[in-house]
Design a protein around this motif. Structure first.
Motif, short mmCIF file in Angstrom:
data_model
loop_
_atom_site.label_atom_id
_atom_site.label_comp_id
_atom_site.label_asym_id
_atom_site.label_seq_id
_atom_site.Cartn_x
_atom_site.Cartn_y
_atom_site.Cartn_z
N PHE A 1 76.52 25.62 41.05
CA PHE A 1 75.70 26.88 41.39
C PHE A 1 74.20 26.54 41.38
O PHE A 1 73.35 26.85 42.20
CB PHE A 1 76.02 27.93 40.71
CG PHE A 1 75.10 28.28 39.37
CD1 PHE A 1 73.77 28.66 39.38
CD2 PHE A 1 75.71 28.12 38.22
CE1 PHE A 1 73.18 28.86 38.38
CE2 PHE A 1 74.84 28.43 36.95
CZ PHE A 1 73.77 28.59 37.15
N VAL B 1 74.21 29.59 46.55
CA VAL B 1 74.43 29.89 45.26
C VAL B 1 75.39 31.09 45.00
O VAL B 1 76.30 31.26 44.13
CB VAL B 1 72.93 30.06 44.65
CG1 VAL B 1 73.09 30.76 43.25
CG2 VAL B 1 72.18 28.98 44.75
N LYS B 2 75.40 32.13 45.88
CA LYS B 2 76.21 33.10 45.91
C LYS B 2 77.79 32.59 46.03
O LYS B 2 78.48 33.12 45.01
CB LYS B 2 75.78 34.42 46.79
CG LYS B 2 76.60 35.60 46.86
CD LYS B 2 76.05 36.36 47.81
CE LYS B 2 76.84 37.78 47.77
NZ LYS B 2 76.29 38.81 48.92
N ILE C 1 78.83 31.33 42.74
CA ILE C 1 79.03 32.01 41.50
C ILE C 1 80.24 33.09 41.77
O ILE C 1 80.88 33.22 40.85
CB ILE C 1 77.79 32.64 41.26
CG1 ILE C 1 76.46 32.06 40.97
CG2 ILE C 1 77.88 33.92 40.30
CD1 ILE C 1 75.12 32.61 40.72
N TYR C 2 80.02 33.57 43.22
CA TYR C 2 81.54 34.45 43.18
C TYR C 2 82.64 33.61 43.02
O TYR C 2 83.79 34.16 42.72
CB TYR C 2 81.28 35.15 44.58
CG TYR C 2 80.40 36.52 44.26
CD1 TYR C 2 80.94 37.53 44.54
CD2 TYR C 2 79.18 36.14 44.03
CE1 TYR C 2 79.94 38.62 44.50
CE2 TYR C 2 78.29 37.24 44.18
CZ TYR C 2 78.87 38.64 44.36
OH TYR C 2 77.84 39.63 44.02
N SER D 1 78.20 41.32 40.90
CA SER D 1 78.19 40.44 39.76
C SER D 1 76.73 40.26 39.16
O SER D 1 75.76 40.14 39.62
CB SER D 1 78.26 38.80 40.34
OG SER D 1 77.74 37.85 39.45
N TYR E 1 74.94 36.87 39.21
CA TYR E 1 74.53 36.62 40.37
C TYR E 1 73.11 37.52 40.60
O TYR E 1 72.07 37.12 41.37
CB TYR E 1 75.20 36.67 41.44
CG TYR E 1 74.64 36.54 42.87
CD1 TYR E 1 74.10 35.42 43.41
CD2 TYR E 1 74.15 37.75 43.54
CE1 TYR E 1 73.53 35.03 44.54
CE2 TYR E 1 73.64 37.62 45.02
CZ TYR E 1 73.22 36.28 45.40
OH TYR E 1 72.64 36.08 46.47
N ASP E 2 73.25 38.66 40.05
CA ASP E 2 71.92 39.60 40.27
C ASP E 2 70.84 38.90 39.56
O ASP E 2 69.64 39.02 40.04
CB ASP E 2 72.44 40.92 39.70
CG ASP E 2 71.39 42.18 40.09
OD1 ASP E 2 71.27 41.81 41.56
OD2 ASP E 2 71.28 43.20 39.55
N VAL F 1 70.54 35.75 38.71
CA VAL F 1 69.79 34.45 39.29
C VAL F 1 69.13 34.87 40.57
O VAL F 1 68.05 34.42 41.12
CB VAL F 1 71.18 33.74 39.90
CG1 VAL F 1 70.67 32.37 40.91
CG2 VAL F 1 71.68 33.25 38.63
N HIS F 2 69.43 35.78 41.42
CA HIS F 2 68.93 36.32 42.79
C HIS F 2 67.49 36.70 42.28
O HIS F 2 66.72 36.45 43.05
CB HIS F 2 69.69 37.21 43.47
CG HIS F 2 69.23 37.80 44.67
ND1 HIS F 2 68.33 38.94 44.79
CD2 HIS F 2 69.34 37.14 46.03
CE1 HIS F 2 68.26 38.76 46.20
NE2 HIS F 2 68.61 37.73 46.80
#
Length: 353
Positions: A81, A113-114, A117-118, A129, A132-133, A135-136
């Motif tokens: 990721f 990246v999304k 992770i997903y 997620s 991911y939230d 990381v975003h």
């Protein structure tokens, strides 16, 4: 003892990476992945048993980690990721002109990246997620801090982003002139670059023709080449009737996207104007820096740069007077400074050539 033991099981050397090196943690994890089998063989060997007698607790900890498949899965996940982030920053951290590609690389990087992770969390892309939230949010904060109106202008002047080929690759894509936030950055650049009202009005008019594919930009050939021709070459071929906009495109599309090339110049200057050569005048030192860097750039475009005798001749950078001054680990660490050198694995034979 530990290093000599490791060297008997792996021909690929461990690198001592300083914190100031590019993405040092990621680079070290990638190296661990490469030497996974060698590490497993080492901790299962009889020699490891003798080391275990010296420090049983540490030896047990290392052995458990090396043989723990879950730990390796976590390493793989981290590398997967972070790979899109790493690749984008790598591409931007060069002296190549890529300012006009940053926006596209950014959007593509966030999406990749999304996906990684997903996929790891076994979730559909429309689900929530928490990881991911986080990381975003970090990525957005970094982009907000680093982006400038010049990025917007470069994005706007790339003809590829108006082509049907590019727009049809993803239904969510829109031509740049329909993006309100990016359009605001472009307007700021136009006003600053053209304080004269007559020039400002002219460049706005020319840009409208360019974005709407009208006037001098309605030619069938120019439209068909938008998606396939290099941006600067496209402007050289089809922008002559809008000289203000063409000149601006040449300036912006030829710029790198980071200051790393300037920082390398400072390093070169400190190499040239050293304690041994401290009587150089500023003008002479600047001329030598100019020659040094441009000779290096020119040489990298030649076939000889990849041949055996002169292959990667500038690998030592400006930190060493000769290759004899360079220790093995230091030389290997230098491979992290250049994207094309990262896959080069230096051995003891390499350093003695």
């Amino acid at each position: 003892m530990r290093l000599s033991m490791y060297n008997r099981f792996s021909s690929l050397k461990l690198l001592s990476v300083a914190d100031t090196r590019f993405a040092s943690t990621i680079v070290m994890l990638k190296r661990f992945k490469f030497i996974k089998r060698s590490l497993e063989t080492m901790v299962m060997s009889e020699e490891w048993a003798s080391y275990r007698d010296d420090d049983q607790e540490k030896a047990r900890f290392v052995r458990d980690k090396v043989l723990n498949e879950y730990w390796w899965d976590q390493v793989t996940y981290i590398l997967n990721f972070t790979a899109p982030i790493y690749d984008m920053v790598r591409a931007c951290d060069t002296d190549r002109p890529c300012l006009h590609l940053v926006y596209e690389m950014w959007d593509s990087m966030v999406e990749k990246v999304k996906v990684e992770i997903y996929k790891h969390e076994d979730k559909a892309l429309d689900m929530f997620s928490s990881f991911y939230d986080v990381v975003h949010d970090i990525l957005i904060a970094r982009w907000t801090k680093s982006s400038t109106p010049l990025h917007c202008l470069a994005h706007y002047l790339n003809p590829r982003f108006y082509s049907e080929e590019w727009l049809n690759e993803d239904r969510a894509r829109l031509p740049p002139h329909t993006d309100g936030d990016v359009s605001y950055g472009r307007q700021l650049c136009f006003r600053r670059l053209y304080p004269n009202d007559e020039d400002y009005d002219k460049v706005l008019y020319d840009y409208a023709d360019f974005s709407l594919k009208s006037g001098p930009f309605s030619d069938v050939t120019s439209l068909s080449k938008r998606g396939t021709t290099d941006a600067k070459r496209w402007w050289a071929n089809f922008g002559a009737k809008t000289p203000l906009l063409q000149a601006l495109a040449f300036r912006v599309l030829g710029q790198p996207t980071s200051s790393s090339c300037c920082e390398r110049n400072w390093s070169t200057y400190s190499f040239i104007h050293s304690l041994r050569r401290n009587k150089l005048t500023p003008k002479r030192a600047e001329d030598l820096v100019f020659i040094h860097n441009n000779l290096r750039l020119l040489s990298r475009n030649t076939d000889e740069y990849n041949e055996e005798k002169t292959m990667i001749w500038d690998v030592g950078g400006d930190d060493f007077g000769t290759m004899e001054d360079t220790g093995f680990l230091e030389l290997a660490s230098l491979s992290l400074d250049e994207p094309e050198l990262e896959r080069v694995f230096f051995t003891e034979d390499t350093t003695t050539n």
